[in-house]
Design a protein around this motif. Structure first.
Motif, mmCIF file in Angstrom:
data_model
loop_
_atom_site.group_PDB
_atom_site.id
_atom_site.type_symbol
_atom_site.label_atom_id
_atom_site.label_comp_id
_atom_site.label_asym_id
_atom_site.label_seq_id
_atom_site.Cartn_x
_atom_site.Cartn_y
_atom_site.Cartn_z
ATOM 1 N N ARG A 263 0.829 -1.203 0.000
ATOM 2 C CA ARG A 263 0.000 0.000 0.000
ATOM 3 C C ARG A 263 0.867 1.258 0.000
ATOM 4 O O ARG A 263 0.450 2.311 -0.470
ATOM 5 C CB ARG A 263 -0.927 -0.003 1.218
ATOM 6 C CG ARG A 263 -1.997 -1.079 1.171
ATOM 7 C CD ARG A 263 -2.615 -1.312 2.553
ATOM 8 N NE ARG A 263 -3.352 -0.163 3.022
ATOM 9 C CZ ARG A 263 -4.659 0.041 2.850
ATOM 10 N NH1 ARG A 263 -5.372 -0.867 2.213
ATOM 11 N NH2 ARG A 263 -5.250 1.117 3.332
ATOM 12 N N LEU A 264 2.090 1.139 0.541
ATOM 13 C CA LEU A 264 3.025 2.267 0.490
ATOM 14 C C LEU A 264 3.387 2.596 -0.952
ATOM 15 O O LEU A 264 3.535 3.767 -1.314
ATOM 16 C CB LEU A 264 4.301 1.936 1.272
ATOM 17 C CG LEU A 264 4.186 1.842 2.794
ATOM 18 C CD1 LEU A 264 5.428 1.178 3.369
ATOM 19 C CD2 LEU A 264 4.020 3.239 3.393
ATOM 20 N N LEU A 265 3.558 1.565 -1.774
ATOM 21 C CA LEU A 265 3.942 1.784 -3.168
ATOM 22 C C LEU A 265 2.807 2.432 -3.951
ATOM 23 O O LEU A 265 3.052 3.194 -4.893
ATOM 24 C CB LEU A 265 4.317 0.446 -3.826
ATOM 25 C CG LEU A 265 5.415 -0.373 -3.125
ATOM 26 C CD1 LEU A 265 5.686 -1.659 -3.880
ATOM 27 C CD2 LEU A 265 6.694 0.453 -2.998
ATOM 28 N N ALA A 266 1.577 2.121 -3.562
ATOM 29 C CA ALA A 266 0.423 2.696 -4.259
ATOM 30 C C ALA A 266 0.085 4.091 -3.760
ATOM 31 O O ALA A 266 -0.833 4.741 -4.281
ATOM 32 C CB ALA A 266 -0.786 1.774 -4.093
ATOM 33 N N GLY A 267 0.811 4.552 -2.742
ATOM 34 C CA GLY A 267 0.556 5.892 -2.216
ATOM 35 C C GLY A 267 -0.671 5.973 -1.331
ATOM 36 O O GLY A 267 -1.115 7.073 -0.983
ATOM 37 N N ARG A 268 -1.242 4.829 -0.941
ATOM 38 C CA ARG A 268 -2.467 4.855 -0.137
ATOM 39 C C ARG A 268 -2.179 5.134 1.330
ATOM 40 O O ARG A 268 -3.034 5.593 2.064
ATOM 41 C CB ARG A 268 -3.204 3.529 -0.295
ATOM 42 C CG ARG A 268 -3.801 3.389 -1.705
ATOM 43 C CD ARG A 268 -3.932 1.951 -2.132
ATOM 44 N NE ARG A 268 -4.931 1.230 -1.365
ATOM 45 C CZ ARG A 268 -5.159 -0.076 -1.517
ATOM 46 N NH1 ARG A 268 -4.451 -0.769 -2.386
ATOM 47 N NH2 ARG A 268 -6.083 -0.668 -0.799
ATOM 48 N N VAL A 269 -0.969 4.817 1.775
ATOM 49 C CA VAL A 269 -0.506 5.203 3.108
ATOM 50 C C VAL A 269 0.939 5.658 2.982
ATOM 51 O O VAL A 269 1.624 5.362 1.996
ATOM 52 C CB VAL A 269 -0.599 4.042 4.119
ATOM 53 C CG1 VAL A 269 -2.026 3.656 4.397
ATOM 54 C CG2 VAL A 269 0.201 2.839 3.641
ATOM 55 N N GLN A 270 1.401 6.393 3.978
ATOM 56 C CA GLN A 270 2.776 6.889 3.941
ATOM 57 C C GLN A 270 3.655 6.235 4.998
ATOM 58 O O GLN A 270 4.867 6.191 4.870
ATOM 59 C CB GLN A 270 2.784 8.413 4.141
ATOM 60 C CG GLN A 270 4.042 9.082 3.642
ATOM 61 C CD GLN A 270 3.899 10.600 3.622
ATOM 62 O OE1 GLN A 270 2.885 11.147 4.051
ATOM 63 N NE2 GLN A 270 4.908 11.275 3.115
ATOM 64 N N VAL A 271 3.023 5.692 6.041
ATOM 65 C CA VAL A 271 3.769 5.066 7.124
ATOM 66 C C VAL A 271 3.081 3.749 7.475
ATOM 67 O O VAL A 271 1.859 3.708 7.629
ATOM 68 C CB VAL A 271 3.821 5.964 8.380
ATOM 69 C CG1 VAL A 271 4.643 5.284 9.472
ATOM 70 C CG2 VAL A 271 4.397 7.327 8.062
ATOM 71 N N VAL A 272 3.884 2.690 7.633
ATOM 72 C CA VAL A 272 3.372 1.404 8.091
ATOM 73 C C VAL A 272 4.187 0.978 9.305
ATOM 74 O O VAL A 272 5.422 0.964 9.248
ATOM 75 C CB VAL A 272 3.442 0.320 7.001
ATOM 76 C CG1 VAL A 272 3.129 -1.052 7.589
ATOM 77 C CG2 VAL A 272 2.479 0.638 5.865
ATOM 78 N N ALA A 273 3.498 0.672 10.400
ATOM 79 C CA ALA A 273 4.147 0.125 11.592
ATOM 80 C C ALA A 273 3.910 -1.377 11.603
ATOM 81 O O ALA A 273 2.765 -1.829 11.669
ATOM 82 C CB ALA A 273 3.594 0.768 12.851
ATOM 83 N N VAL A 274 4.970 -2.156 11.509
ATOM 84 C CA VAL A 274 4.891 -3.618 11.519
ATOM 85 C C VAL A 274 5.170 -4.075 12.948
ATOM 86 O O VAL A 274 6.276 -3.895 13.460
ATOM 87 C CB VAL A 274 5.918 -4.219 10.536
ATOM 88 C CG1 VAL A 274 5.883 -5.739 10.600
ATOM 89 C CG2 VAL A 274 5.631 -3.739 9.115
ATOM 90 N N VAL A 275 4.157 -4.631 13.607
ATOM 91 C CA VAL A 275 4.279 -4.964 15.031
ATOM 92 C C VAL A 275 4.054 -6.456 15.240
ATOM 93 O O VAL A 275 3.366 -7.117 14.465
ATOM 94 C CB VAL A 275 3.280 -4.147 15.877
ATOM 95 C CG1 VAL A 275 3.544 -2.658 15.727
ATOM 96 C CG2 VAL A 275 1.836 -4.471 15.495
ATOM 97 N N GLY A 276 4.651 -6.972 16.308
ATOM 98 C CA GLY A 276 4.497 -8.386 16.627
ATOM 99 C C GLY A 276 5.461 -8.790 17.715
ATOM 100 O O GLY A 276 6.335 -8.013 18.115
#
Length: 898
Positions: A263-276
């Motif tokens: 989704r970052l590549l499509a410009g739909r979001v600018q920040v992704v937090a990967v948690v686990g």
């Protein structure tokens, strides 16, 4: 010198350690016996040949015949140099010297990572190794210095500073190491730390009575000037940094997470937090995606390890900002955040922020440019990342068995996995789908190429073996250490709850039980559990129901044992048992067991709910795993008065659900624990229920023996009703033995007592028993009379259903199919309502025959098919039913086959 076998450090004596060092450090891992005598004894002939043989024999016990074969001549260690850190380090160091660029950087990194704390060979104590120890120390020091230089050249300033700090801890008086630390710190702009480092350096030199450099001040000034000059060299234009570390070649089972990152590549979001949770593979997921997506960010990639969960302190944002600004080709200014975002305003740059502590730590590092994107990894939930509308949180779950199997297959020999695919799948299950754990298991399998996977599986069935295993390529760090970094970040209040979760045996604990265990109100508990779930140290598997994976539960248990006093542990375990017993007792009574226990009252703080039958079965379904964990857990074995009580509380539920095998095990144990903790009346109840369970398992001789013992105990207690209950069970056992005369005698004895004391429930069960005997012996008309009496006097739904089933069977035998339909259907409905699916299946066979007799084959087939569906799961998956149910399933399959 240390020996690791299967990832676990082995205990070495002084002599086996000295022998191992002599062999492992020899160029061919082979040493002549005469030379061994000289090396280990200090001079030729100082040790007898028999002594050398004893040394070799003791070491062979640890490493095995394949590694240290028993043969004449020189002593030989058959071990590849890749398995000996000394030779691996030498090879990597030489490779780094012969390489350039990224190849040199990776070789130096791996070489430095091999080192453990302390001086090399310091625990061997052999004079002939002194020169080698000095040489190794010099090579290690040189590798660290070169790694610092290479990192600074690649603008990996944070890594350079980390290596330099560690080097300074090892060699606190070394001038060259001090200069390297100062160069790295100047690149970070850490003037305060430079002054502290200089003061500590001077103190250490003075303490050792070593001469100071001509002028410490000029030394620091020169290093600062050199580093600043290097950072201010005019650049040909904006730099295109690529700071990404290497990633794994293959990623398994992460299609959903990768789609979210796209989704970052499509410009739909600018920040992704990967948690686990720790070890779930967040970093490798992000690095794999980032390498794959480089083309979308033509102006480069920035990467920083924030060390939010690490043995070191978290990295301040301004330190990383200085590093990023330099990587982008500029000199850090006073307003670092503004400068950083201005540099990124018109660029397409990916920013990867690994191992963040929380949202506050990363907020200044997030780019604002419309063509930029940022990916964060953290062990903590980051709900705040989406508040601005351009961020998204992606939770990384543990791998499925299928994905974990594919990962294991990639890491070890395909043929080994194919040959033992069941053991391979079970290994993934033992690892809990945690990629880090799977990699540890794979490393162990690679170290033991001749071992079957099933052998490794047996070793790892003890979860502690996995928790104590070192992480591949970082032997000084264990899986337990990785989890500790998350644990240390908890508040003291959440830590207290985590300890008590370690006392609870699992697998799941509901909020009511946890509230009683911790003494917290529901609101207070919710706050603590939110912190634990956000830190991925607990999972909320259902609303207000929490679980810990095996490795986390063992870790929590260890912390509880370490941090809580013996008294506190005892109180906590008693609360676990009190909640199970008192709430379980209420549920058992709701199922109409009418079971009695010694006169006691629940603890004042415990709220015991009121249950309907359906609610009671649902509660037992949810908590059954907790009962089985408690009754099997070694830490709860000493609480003997609870052991037999819990076994009795479960009996009726287990009977209705068909858990015969576990019921037999728990009651057998209860027979022993009751002997020393209660009187004959309750001991008799345990014996009697054990006999009833063994009858269902067709273990008739042993069933009869314990029920006869229960009669003797009831007579000792003067309990005539209890004695009648035992006769009732003996009647059923003899009926199963096809000894109908003896069965009738015991049913009659029970019936006389029940009639004398007016026990309607007892009358119903004994009358139903007599009906069964008469039906079996060819007297269906007399049997029907007893069965109808049982229906009229039954005081509980379960007994009423059994009586109606017998009435239906009598009508069938008499040829009254139409009269059999209603009681059979009523019995099936009652069994279905209480969740007694095995009994429901049995009566639906009767219903099917009744419907067939009325000329309704379609309805009959439907009844049989429903019975077959009820049986197929338990019989084929869990094997918890009695042998007679397997015969029933065979009959039903024959009846439903077209």
């Amino acid at each position: 010198m240390a020996l690791f076998k299967g990832g676990v450090e082995q205990p070495l004596t002084d002599r086996t350690r000295a022998l191992l060092a002599a062999l492992a450090l020899a160029s061919q891992c082979t040493v002549d016996r005469q030379r061994l005598t000289e090396l280990l004894g200090g001079s030729p002939g100082s040790l007898a040949p028999a002594t050398i043989r004893n040394y070799v024999r003791d070491l062979r016990k640890l490493v095995g015949d394949q590694v240290l074969p028993e043969e004449r001549g020189p002593v030989r260690l058959i071990l590849d140099h890749e398995r000996i850190d000394y030779w691996r380090f030498r090879k990597l160091f030489d490779r780094a010297r012969a390489s350039e660029g990224e190849g040199r950087l990776h070789a130096l990194r791996e070489a430095v990572t091999l080192w453990r704390p302390g001086d090399p060979l310091s625990n061997v104590g052999q004079a002939h190794l002194q020169d080698l120890s000095v040489d190794l120390t010099n090579r290690h020091r040189r590798a660290c210095l070169e790694l610092i230089t290479v990192n600074l050249g690649c603008v990996l300033v944070d890594e350079a500073a980390t290596v330099a700090r560690e080097a300074m801890r090892r060699w606190p008086r070394d001038v060259e190491v001090f200069e390297a630390l100062v160069r790295a710190l100047v690149h970070l702009g850490e003037d305060g730390e430079i002054e502290q480092a200089a003061a500590e350096f001077a103190r250490c030199r003075r303490k050792a009575a070593e001469m100071m450099p001509a002028s410490l001040t000029s030394l620091v000034r020169k290093a600062v000037a050199d580093a600043r000059a290097a950072s201010q060299v005019a650049l040909p234009g904006p730099l295109r940094p690529n700071q990404l570390p290497r990633a794994v070649e293959v990623l398994h089972g992460r299609e959903h997470e990768l789609a979210q990152l796209d989704r970052l590549l499509a410009g739909r979001v600018q920040v992704v937090a990967v948690v686990g949770p720790a070890g779930v593979g967040k970093t490798q997921l992000v690095l794999w995606w980032a390498h794959r997506s480089l083309g979308a960010f033509p102006d480069g990639v920035l990467h920083g390890d924030l060390r939010g969960f690490d043995e070191h302190d978290p990295v301040p944002a301004d330190r990383l900002l200085r590093s990023f600004v330099r990587a982008l080709g500029a000199t850090p200014a006073d307003d670092l955040v503004g400068q950083y975002r201005s540099l990124l305003a018109d660029r397409a740059v990916l920013v990867v922020l690994d191992n963040a502590f929380d949202h506050a730590q990363v907020e200044p590092l997030l780019p604002a440019g419309p063509r930029c994107a940022a990916v964060i990894t953290s062990r903590r939930r980051m709900p705040g990342i989406g508040f601005a509308g351009s961020g998204k949180e992606v939770s990384v779950e543990r791998l499925t068995v299928r994905a974990g199997f594919a990962m294991l297959r990639d890491l070890i020999d395909d043929r080994r996995v194919d040959d033992e695919w069941l053991a391979a799948e079970e290994l993934v299950v033992v690892c809990g789908g945690l990629p880090l754990s799977i990699s540890i298991v794979a490393a162990r399998a690679q170290q033991r190429k001749t071992y079957r996977l099933n052998t490794i599986l047996k070793e790892l069935h003890d979860t502690s073996a996995l928790l104590d295993a070192p992480v591949p390529k970082t032997r000084s760090i264990r899986l337990e250490t990785v989890i500790t970094w998350s644990y240390r970040a908890l508040s003291s209040a959440a830590t207290d709850v985590f300890h008590l979760l370690g006392v609870h045996p699992g697998p799941i604990v509901d909020a009511a039980a946890l509230s009683f265990l911790t003494g917290l109100t529901p609101v207070e508990l919710r706050t603590r559990m939110d912190e634990l779930t956000e830190s991925h140290l607990a999972d909320e598997v259902e609303e207000n129901r929490f679980a810990l994976h095996d490795e986390l539960r063992l870790f929590a248990a260890r912390q509880a044992e370490s941090e809580l006093t013996g008294t506190a542990l005892g109180i906590a375990r008693t609360r676990v048992l009190d909640h199970l017993f008192w709430v379980g007792r209420a549920a058992d009574l709701a199922l109409e067991s009418e079971r009695e226990f010694p006169d006691t009252a629940p603890p004042p703080a415990l709220e015991v709910p009121a249950f309907s039958k359906e609610e009671a079965m649902a509660w037992f379904d949810a908590e059954y795993g907790v009962f089985t964990s408690v009754l099997k857990h070694p830490a709860y074995r000493n609480y003997q008065s609870y052991q037999w009580r819990l076994a009795l509380v479960l009996v009726l539920y287990q009977r209705q659900r068909g858990h015969w095998q576990e019921s037999e095990k728990f009651l057998s144990d209860a027979m022993e624990t009751a002997a020393g903790t209660t009187g004959p009346r309750y001991r008799a109840a345990v014996h009697r229920q054990l006999g009833a369970t063994r009858r269902k398992l067709n273990d008739l001789n042993r069933a009869m023996a314990v029920v006869h013992e229960s009669i003797a105990l009831e007579r000792e207690a003067g309990n005539v009703v209890g004695e009648a209950h035992s006769h009732q069970i003996l009647g059923a056992i003899h009926e199963s033995r096809k000894d109908m005369g003896a069965a009738a005698e015991h049913y009659s004895a029970a019936l006389r007592t029940y009639e004398a004391v007016g026990d309607r429930r007892g009358i119903a069960y004994a009358a139903a028993g007599m009906a069964g005997v008469l039906l079996e012996t060819g007297h269906p008309d007399r049997a029907l009379s007893f069965a109808q009496r049982a229906v009229q006097t039954a005081g509980d739904g379960y007994g009423l259903a059994a009586a109606r089933r017998t009435v239906a069977s009598c009508h069938l035998e008499l040829g009254h199919s139409a009269e059999a339909v209603t009681p059979a259907a009523q019995a099936a409905d009652e069994y279905r309502r209480t969740g007694a699916f095995l009994n429901e299946a049995r009566v639906r066979e009767v219903l099917g025959h009744a419907l067939a007799g009325t000329g309704d084959p379609a309805a009959a087939r439907e009844a049989w098919q429903r019975a077959q569906e009820l049986l197929e799961g338990p019989l084929e998956e869990f094997v918890k039913s009695s042998p007679g149910d397997k015969d029933l399933l065979a009959r039903l399959r024959q009846l439903t086959t077209p």
